[in-house]
Design a protein around this motif. Sequence first.
Motif, mmCIF file in Angstrom:
data_model
loop_
_atom_site.group_PDB
_atom_site.id
_atom_site.type_symbol
_atom_site.label_atom_id
_atom_site.label_comp_id
_atom_site.label_asym_id
_atom_site.label_seq_id
_atom_site.Cartn_x
_atom_site.Cartn_y
_atom_site.Cartn_z
ATOM 1 N N SER A 48 0.811 -1.222 0.000
ATOM 2 C CA SER A 48 0.000 0.000 0.000
ATOM 3 C C SER A 48 0.846 1.275 0.000
ATOM 4 O O SER A 48 0.297 2.366 0.044
ATOM 5 C CB SER A 48 -0.914 0.010 1.225
ATOM 6 N N ALA A 74 -4.561 6.434 -4.736
ATOM 7 C CA ALA A 74 -5.614 6.501 -3.731
ATOM 8 C C ALA A 74 -7.000 6.259 -4.316
ATOM 9 O O ALA A 74 -7.951 6.015 -3.578
ATOM 10 C CB ALA A 74 -5.582 7.851 -3.032
ATOM 11 N N SER A 78 -7.200 1.359 -1.204
ATOM 12 C CA SER A 78 -7.385 1.959 0.123
ATOM 13 C C SER A 78 -6.910 0.976 1.171
ATOM 14 O O SER A 78 -6.900 -0.239 0.945
ATOM 15 C CB SER A 78 -8.851 2.329 0.361
ATOM 16 N N GLY A 99 -12.824 9.514 3.436
ATOM 17 C CA GLY A 99 -12.638 8.622 2.302
ATOM 18 C C GLY A 99 -12.795 9.315 0.956
ATOM 19 O O GLY A 99 -12.338 8.793 -0.067
ATOM 20 N N VAL A 149 -13.083 3.489 4.595
ATOM 21 C CA VAL A 149 -12.306 2.849 3.538
ATOM 22 C C VAL A 149 -13.192 2.550 2.326
ATOM 23 O O VAL A 149 -12.797 2.791 1.178
ATOM 24 C CB VAL A 149 -11.646 1.557 4.080
ATOM 25 N N GLN A 152 -14.008 5.444 0.077
ATOM 26 C CA GLN A 152 -12.946 5.844 -0.859
ATOM 27 C C GLN A 152 -13.190 5.245 -2.245
ATOM 28 O O GLN A 152 -12.609 5.707 -3.226
ATOM 29 C CB GLN A 152 -11.591 5.414 -0.290
ATOM 30 N N THR A 154 -12.518 2.321 -3.889
ATOM 31 C CA THR A 154 -11.393 1.760 -4.636
ATOM 32 C C THR A 154 -11.681 0.309 -5.005
ATOM 33 O O THR A 154 -12.482 -0.362 -4.353
ATOM 34 C CB THR A 154 -10.106 1.811 -3.790
#
Length: 252
Positions: A48, A74, A78, A99, A149, A152, A154
């Motif tokens: 990460s 990003a 996440s 997020g 998270v 976000q 992702t």
Amino acid sequence: MIITSEVTKSYGTSCVVDGVSLTLPKGGVTSIIGPNGAGKSTLLSMVSRLMSMDRGTVTIDGLDVSKTSGDVLARRLSILRQDNHMTARLTVEDLVSFGRYPYTKGRLNADDRVHIANAIGYLDLTALSGRFLDELSGGQRQRAFVAMVLCQDTDYVLLDEPLNNLDMKHAMGMMRLLRKAADELGKTVVLVLHDINFASWYSDHIVAMKHGKVAAQGPAKQMIRPDVLSGIYEMDIKVHEIGGQLISVYYG
């Protein structure tokens, strides 16, 4: 797809992660297991980009994490760390809104508000959205961090020991939520776990580490076997099955 090639990290003369090369499948839940000091959390931190590598490369869908800009990375990946404590007094909604930072740098718009509300609802926190984090139980607070998270948005969600300090009921609830996120939202969930039972019940793929190296990896059914686990943990481990269905792992 996450690919690590010869990833290495040392502290002084101690090699914590030793030339790890892995291909983690896209989609589903992958658990990284192994004894304390095996290098699990360090590997996840390097994947990460929370921690630099001494040697090796990590790519995510072809993007080199060491060379990709933070904004781009990003939006692809996440991570929830172990030490996710907040000193500021924040509400659940405040926390989850973080997020959206990779997209709007704190200037939230209507689309961000929708993502925030959806993430809070997905983790069953709507009734608690205005509560401060220090007013929540440990399980509720951990769900709030997972909501952040997921907010976000992702493709890849990495979690380092997300069951820490959770009792059995809340740990099971957390694993069900992560399994649900992989199945319903199409996320690739990669997590470090200490509990072999939870890894066996909820994972599609398991990576076992020992002494900084990958000791074994494969589908959960292939990995949760006494001969595999006993060698990794250096103790007698039994697997209880009924009709070919794994029931529990225990130590004897």
